[in-house]
Design a protein around this motif. Structure first.
Motif, PDB file in Angstrom:
ATOM      1  N   ARG A  50       0.842  -1.210   0.000  1.00 42.20           N
ATOM      2  CA  ARG A  50       0.000   0.000   0.000  1.00 42.20           C
ATOM      3  C   ARG A  50       0.876   1.258   0.000  1.00 42.20           C
ATOM      4  O   ARG A  50       0.574   2.231  -0.704  1.00 42.20           O
ATOM      5  CB  ARG A  50      -0.925  -0.001   1.218  1.00 42.20           C
TER       6      ARG A  50
ATOM      7  N   LYS B  20      -9.305   5.779   0.424  1.00 39.42           N
ATOM      8  CA  LYS B  20      -8.959   4.361   0.386  1.00 39.42           C
ATOM      9  C   LYS B  20      -9.038   3.749   1.792  1.00 39.42           C
ATOM     10  O   LYS B  20      -9.546   2.633   1.972  1.00 39.42           O
ATOM     11  CB  LYS B  20      -7.555   4.176  -0.192  1.00 39.42           C
TER      12      LYS B  20
ATOM     13  N   GLU C  79     -12.225   1.861   0.824  1.00 36.81           N
ATOM     14  CA  GLU C  79     -11.731   0.727   0.034  1.00 36.81           C
ATOM     15  C   GLU C  79     -10.421   0.188   0.606  1.00 36.81           C
ATOM     16  O   GLU C  79      -9.438   0.014  -0.102  1.00 36.81           O
ATOM     17  CB  GLU C  79     -11.510   1.135  -1.431  1.00 36.81           C
ATOM     18  N   ASN C  80     -10.440  -0.086   1.891  1.00 39.11           N
ATOM     19  CA  ASN C  80      -9.214  -0.539   2.559  1.00 39.11           C
ATOM     20  C   ASN C  80      -9.054  -2.047   2.362  1.00 39.11           C
ATOM     21  O   ASN C  80      -9.146  -2.835   3.311  1.00 39.11           O
ATOM     22  CB  ASN C  80      -9.269  -0.190   4.045  1.00 39.11           C
TER      23      ASN C  80
ATOM     24  N   TRP D 260      -4.663  -1.884  -2.472  1.00 32.10           N
ATOM     25  CA  TRP D 260      -5.232  -0.669  -3.073  1.00 32.10           C
ATOM     26  C   TRP D 260      -5.001  -0.617  -4.587  1.00 32.10           C
ATOM     27  O   TRP D 260      -4.984   0.459  -5.184  1.00 32.10           O
ATOM     28  CB  TRP D 260      -4.662   0.587  -2.427  1.00 32.10           C
TER      29      TRP D 260
ATOM     30  N   ASN E 135      -9.737  -0.611  -8.222  1.00 32.50           N
ATOM     31  CA  ASN E 135     -10.600   0.570  -8.063  1.00 32.50           C
ATOM     32  C   ASN E 135     -12.058   0.155  -8.250  1.00 32.50           C
ATOM     33  O   ASN E 135     -12.590   0.153  -9.361  1.00 32.50           O
ATOM     34  CB  ASN E 135     -10.222   1.647  -9.089  1.00 32.50           C
TER      35      ASN E 135
END
Length: 435
Positions: A230, A291, A295-296, A300, A303
């Motif tokens: 990440r 994120k 959207e963790n 990452w 999308n």
């Protein structure tokens, strides 16, 4: 009570054996399958607790109901073969929903095991039958070729740019505002290339590792294991943005000295530094926050909600569009001046700067503008492969082109290199004569 780590180990090993490499590498299929497996296990636990005890037909020896970490088995009479439907958590369940998995209950009322002591089961009907077509093979070879392409491009760019940056910093006579912008552009390209290579390495290391022991499984699925990739993903996005905005600075500088005829002084350094290294933070930080909150997942790299991705994509497209407009404006002015044969207003270095920048701006920005609405999610087939090829080729070899145009074929740099070479030769001759 079953060991939770052992449960995870079983399903992950199953996936690594059965799933294509490309799917496990993404992590998306892996995490979704694990979630479904937990649901299947919970349903099985309820069945084991709530089903009534065996009736008269199982009054003798029988194998107890159990969950063997692959399928859920009911009580079975000794000496029988039990068939149950393929587990619904399998990623390819739609293809094998009519299939069954088998297990034998021994005459002694114990589930049969292999000679190695492992649980015996026949799950051939639940395995994915994947035929590799010629088209799939071609696509796989194409992806390998694309990766080799951009690896060569970034490696060549790194060598070219690092050498060019050393040259600009080593010669005092090359220290000027124009070369200050060039040097920062070189540095942004270097950081971009390094960040892309590190990001790819971290992704491959995170999802491509082999499962050897049980602790490897929990490590792969933990958030702590994803921190490294990440961070690499965040650094790559920042470096890509910085790269675009330093080229925006190049285009602005060209416009200033060529059209606006603005003289640059030392007070202009800070605005360009803020433009190239500061503005990207204004977009990367909100993207990181979204994120983390929304959207963790994984590294990452996926999308799911494109509105978050536009936090990064919009400033890139904006800078590319402005670069393109500057390109059109400068090109128009240059052509009009050349037609009028009035080049006296434009010193030689300005014309060389214009030629170099005009060569790079189309390569740097036009493909971004052309593919503004042709995102990866909206393209398929030949258009998708063409977009991937053009993007990878230009992005990876841009650093090489920048180094050549702004350094190696620059007359000032060539003059300084020749002067330095002559100086070294004279020193060498003096040393030789002195001996």
């Amino acid at each position: 009570m079953m060991d939770k780590t052992g449960d995870i180990m079983a399903v992950i090993c199953l996936l690594l054996l059965k799933l294509p490499k490309g799917e496990t590498a993404s992590g998306k299929v892996l995490e979704e399958t694990y979630r479904q497996w937990v649901r299947y296990k919970e349903d099985c636990s309820k069945m084991i607790e709530n089903e009534p005890l065996p009736q008269a037909d199982l009054a003798g020896l029988f194998c107890n109901r159990t969950f063997d970490k692959y399928a859920c088995w009911p009580d079975a009479p000794a000496g029988s073969v039990v068939n149950i439907s393929c587990p619904f958590y399998l990623p390819w369940y739609d293809k094998v929903s009519q299939g069954v998995v088998r297990r034998r209950c021994g005459s002694d009322g114990v589930w049969e095991r292999e000679d190695s002591g492992q649980v015996w089961r026949d799950m051939t009907q639940c395995e994915e039958e994947k035929e590799v077509t010629s088209q799939e093979l071609w696509v796989k070879q194409l992806m390998v070729s694309f990766r080799m392409l951009y690896t060569v491009g970034y490696s060549l760019s790194l060598f070219t740019l690092i050498t060019a940056l050393i040259i600009l910093l080593s010669f005092r006579k090359l220290h000027c505002f124009r070369n200050f912008i060039h040097a920062n552009l070189f540095l942004s390209f270097i950081l971009r290339a390094v960040s892309v290579i590190v990001k790819d390495t971290m992704l491959e290391r995170h999802w491509g590792r082999e499962i050897i022991k049980q602790t490897d499984v929990t490590e792969i699925l933990s958030h702590q294991a994803a921190i490294g990739c990440r961070i690499a993903q965040v650094m790559m996005q920042y470096c890509v943005l910085a790269n675009h905005y330093w080229f925006f600075g190049e285009a602005h500088y060209l416009y200033s000295v060529l059209i606006a005829s603005v003289l640059m002084d030392n007070n202009k350094y800070l605005p360009y530094i803020c433009l190239g290294w500061g503005i990207p933070l204004l977009f990367v930080v909100p993207w990181v926050v979204m994120k983390l909150l929304k959207e963790n997942k994984e590294c990452w790299a996926v999308n799911e909600n494109m509105s978050y991705w536009w936090i990064i994509r919009f400033p890139i497209l904006f800078a590319s569009l402005i670069n393109f407009l500057i390109f059109m404006k400068v090109l128009k002015v240059i052509l009009s001046k050349l037609r009028a044969s009035n080049q006296a207003e434009y010193p030689d270095y300005k014309l060389r700067l214009a030629k170099a920048t005009l060569t790079l701006i189309p390569l740097f920005g036009i493909h971004e503008v052309i593919f503004i609405f042709a995102t990866d999610e909206q393209t398929s087939g030949f258009l998708r492969y063409a977009k991937v090829f053009i993007t990878l080729f230009l992005n990876s070899f841009q650093g090489f082109l920048v180094g050549v145009l702004y350094c190696y074929i620059n007359k000032e740099v060539q003059t300084e290199l020749r002067r330095k070479l002559r100086s070294w030769r004279m020193e060498a001759e003096i040393v030789c004569c002195g001996q």
